[in-house]
Design a protein around this motif. Structure first.
Motif, mmCIF file in Angstrom:
data_model
loop_
_atom_site.group_PDB
_atom_site.id
_atom_site.type_symbol
_atom_site.label_atom_id
_atom_site.label_comp_id
_atom_site.label_asym_id
_atom_site.label_seq_id
_atom_site.Cartn_x
_atom_site.Cartn_y
_atom_site.Cartn_z
ATOM 1 N N UNK A 45 0.864 -1.174 0.000
ATOM 2 C CA UNK A 45 0.000 0.000 0.000
ATOM 3 C C UNK A 45 0.906 1.231 0.000
ATOM 4 N N UNK A 46 0.980 1.916 -1.137
ATOM 5 C CA UNK A 46 1.921 3.029 -1.321
ATOM 6 C C UNK A 46 1.156 4.306 -1.604
ATOM 7 N N UNK A 47 1.240 5.271 -0.682
ATOM 8 C CA UNK A 47 0.523 6.529 -0.845
ATOM 9 C C UNK A 47 1.489 7.699 -0.711
ATOM 10 N N UNK A 48 1.704 8.388 -1.833
ATOM 11 C CA UNK A 48 2.535 9.580 -1.820
ATOM 12 C C UNK A 48 1.737 10.817 -1.441
ATOM 13 N N UNK A 49 0.419 10.709 -1.471
ATOM 14 C CA UNK A 49 -0.465 11.821 -1.135
ATOM 15 C C UNK A 49 -1.400 11.402 -0.008
ATOM 16 N N UNK A 50 -1.943 12.386 0.663
ATOM 17 C CA UNK A 50 -2.831 12.101 1.787
ATOM 18 C C UNK A 50 -4.040 11.296 1.335
ATOM 19 N N UNK A 51 -4.538 10.484 2.253
ATOM 20 C CA UNK A 51 -5.718 9.686 1.965
ATOM 21 C C UNK A 51 -6.308 9.185 3.273
ATOM 22 N N UNK A 52 -7.600 9.284 3.398
ATOM 23 C CA UNK A 52 -8.314 8.657 4.514
ATOM 24 C C UNK A 52 -9.065 7.438 4.018
ATOM 25 N N UNK A 53 -9.983 7.632 3.061
ATOM 26 C CA UNK A 53 -10.879 6.570 2.633
ATOM 27 C C UNK A 53 -10.177 5.527 1.764
ATOM 28 N N UNK A 54 -9.436 5.958 0.745
ATOM 29 C CA UNK A 54 -8.876 4.988 -0.195
ATOM 30 C C UNK A 54 -7.792 4.143 0.466
ATOM 31 N N UNK A 67 -5.204 -11.339 3.275
ATOM 32 C CA UNK A 67 -3.841 -10.975 2.879
ATOM 33 C C UNK A 67 -3.128 -10.247 4.006
ATOM 34 N N UNK A 68 -1.822 -10.158 3.884
ATOM 35 C CA UNK A 68 -1.010 -9.278 4.723
ATOM 36 C C UNK A 68 -0.693 -8.024 3.927
ATOM 37 N N UNK A 69 -0.358 -6.940 4.606
ATOM 38 C CA UNK A 69 -0.050 -5.700 3.905
ATOM 39 C C UNK A 69 1.319 -5.168 4.336
ATOM 40 N N UNK A 70 1.957 -4.458 3.418
ATOM 41 C CA UNK A 70 3.158 -3.676 3.702
ATOM 42 C C UNK A 70 2.814 -2.244 3.308
ATOM 43 N N UNK A 71 2.858 -1.324 4.258
ATOM 44 C CA UNK A 71 2.473 0.063 4.002
ATOM 45 C C UNK A 71 3.711 0.919 3.765
ATOM 46 N N UNK A 72 3.672 1.731 2.712
ATOM 47 C CA UNK A 72 4.761 2.641 2.372
ATOM 48 C C UNK A 72 4.256 4.077 2.430
ATOM 49 N N UNK A 95 8.416 -9.642 -4.652
ATOM 50 C CA UNK A 95 8.069 -9.826 -3.247
ATOM 51 C C UNK A 95 6.581 -9.650 -2.956
ATOM 52 N N UNK A 96 5.928 -8.793 -3.718
ATOM 53 C CA UNK A 96 4.527 -8.484 -3.476
ATOM 54 C C UNK A 96 3.637 -9.164 -4.509
ATOM 55 N N UNK A 97 2.411 -9.441 -4.103
ATOM 56 C CA UNK A 97 1.419 -9.957 -5.047
ATOM 57 C C UNK A 97 0.609 -8.831 -5.679
ATOM 58 N N UNK A 98 0.464 -7.714 -4.967
ATOM 59 C CA UNK A 98 -0.262 -6.565 -5.506
ATOM 60 C C UNK A 98 0.336 -5.292 -4.935
ATOM 61 N N UNK A 99 0.163 -4.210 -5.683
ATOM 62 C CA UNK A 99 0.721 -2.916 -5.311
ATOM 63 C C UNK A 99 -0.362 -1.882 -5.566
ATOM 64 N N UNK A 100 -0.905 -1.316 -4.496
ATOM 65 C CA UNK A 100 -1.949 -0.300 -4.584
ATOM 66 C C UNK A 100 -1.274 1.046 -4.374
ATOM 67 N N UNK A 101 -1.329 1.922 -5.373
ATOM 68 C CA UNK A 101 -0.509 3.136 -5.335
ATOM 69 C C UNK A 101 -1.319 4.383 -5.637
ATOM 70 N N UNK A 118 4.179 -10.332 -12.512
ATOM 71 C CA UNK A 118 4.153 -11.026 -11.217
ATOM 72 C C UNK A 118 3.347 -10.293 -10.162
ATOM 73 N N UNK A 119 3.105 -9.002 -10.324
ATOM 74 C CA UNK A 119 2.477 -8.179 -9.293
ATOM 75 C C UNK A 119 1.357 -7.358 -9.914
ATOM 76 N N UNK A 120 0.150 -7.497 -9.386
ATOM 77 C CA UNK A 120 -0.967 -6.678 -9.860
ATOM 78 C C UNK A 120 -0.801 -5.254 -9.353
ATOM 79 N N UNK A 121 -1.126 -4.271 -10.184
ATOM 80 C CA UNK A 121 -1.006 -2.866 -9.814
ATOM 81 C C UNK A 121 -2.389 -2.217 -9.890
ATOM 82 N N UNK A 122 -2.749 -1.482 -8.830
ATOM 83 C CA UNK A 122 -4.040 -0.799 -8.756
ATOM 84 C C UNK A 122 -3.788 0.699 -8.624
ATOM 85 N N UNK A 123 -4.411 1.460 -9.479
ATOM 86 C CA UNK A 123 -4.323 2.920 -9.433
ATOM 87 C C UNK A 123 -5.281 3.444 -8.364
#
Length: 308
Positions: A45-54, A67-72, A95-101, A118-123
């Motif tokens: 879970x990678x967020x360069x900008x502020x977010x509450x809901x997403x 799943x387990x998560x790694x937060x960036x 290393x990751x199965x998905x990357x939500x950015x 190898x890794x799904x990416x979600x916008x």
């Protein structure tokens, strides 16, 4: 590998299935949780900008699906020190199965992350488009009306990334109407309006944009967003004056008898919407926020569970 970078990446059947799955999860979230379809998977879970809901919705969605998560945070990846996006994607995908950015940058950057198998990416929001917001919006509409087909939406405000995603999604459903009241020079990007118009022509829906607050009789929903979109700046120093006529207040709702009110949040009461409207009996903005979790669960199932 099944990514979600733009609503345009989904065909009509995929889009409809995602909305239907979001509605089903909203109706019985515990069933999806008990199945734990993402057990053993790891989601970044990678967020360069502020977010509450997403950010919260995708983090909770991953955890509830097993799943387990790694937060960036915004400063945690070495792209900040000069490593290329391509090199970062190559490492993370091992290393990751998905990357939500959420980058609030160009969608092309996310496509670089997605240029591997190898890794799904979600916008989770780029500068141009917020596709997962549109899925939450359509899930809310379908939950409320029992359908998306034929629903009439009046959107008031900037043609920002939320409006882009909504335009590219709603026009895929037959009989829908999207009427946009946008300030002059703050409408949908021309290429997006052209694409949405072509989609509307193909599906039998309607999209029209006006740069004033002319009436839109018969709307089922009135939708607005905050005037200052995350990660963007306005080119005109007097932009607040340009936006002032586009506030959703009691008079706007009075012009739409029976219409419900939607807002992607966060809201600035007294700017794009009055407190009476946002907190009033016709507002479903916080129901809409709840559905971000349900649509996030549907997205992660599509990107990961269906690949097992």
């Amino acid at each position: 590998m099944r990514h979600l970078l733009s609503i345009s990446d989904l065909d009509d059947d995929e889009l409809r299935r995602l909305v239907e799955r979001g509605v089903a999860i909203a109706g019985d979230r515990r069933a999806a949780e008990r199945a734990r379809p993402l057990a053993g998977r790891v989601v970044g879970i990678y967020f360069r900008r502020t977010s509450t809901r997403t950010r919260t919705s995708f983090s909770v969605a991953a955890l509830r699906l097993g799943a387990s998560i790694v937060a960036y945070g915004p400063d945690d990846l070495q792209v900040n020190t000069g490593e290329s996006t391509a090199d970062t994607a190559r490492v993370l995908s091992g290393m990751l199965d998905a990357f939500v950015a959420r980058t609030a940058g160009p969608t092309e950057e996310l496509r670089t992350y997605a240029d591997q198998q190898r890794m799904a990416v979600v916008n989770a929001m780029s500068a141009l488009e917020h596709p997962t917001q549109a899925l939450a919006d359509l899930t809310t509409i379908a939950s409320r009306f029992g359908r998306v087909d034929g629903v009439r939406v009046r959107y008031v405000g900037e043609g920002n990334n939320t409006a882009v995603a909504l335009a590219l999604a709603l026009t895929r459903f037959p009989g829908t109407t999207l009427h946009l009241n946008t300030p002059p020079e703050y409408g949908l990007p021309p290429q997006v309006l052209a694409e949405a118009t072509a989609l509307a022509d193909a599906s039998g829906s309607t999209i029209v944009e006006h740069h004033d607050m002319r009436r839109c009789p018969g709307a089922d929903l009135v939708y607005t967003t905050r005037w200052q979109t995350t990660g963007t700046t306005k080119p005109h120093p007097d932009w607040r004056d340009r936006f002032a006529p586009f506030q959703v207040d009691d008079a706007v709702l009075a012009d739409q008898p029976g219409a419900l009110f939607m807002h992607d949040l966060p809201a600035h009461r007294g700017e794009e919407v009055t407190a009476d409207v946002l907190d009033g009996p016709r507002s479903i903005a916080f129901e809409q926020a709840d559905n971000k979790l349900h649509s996030a669960m549907a997205v992660l199932e599509r990107c990961l569970a269906e690949q097992q």
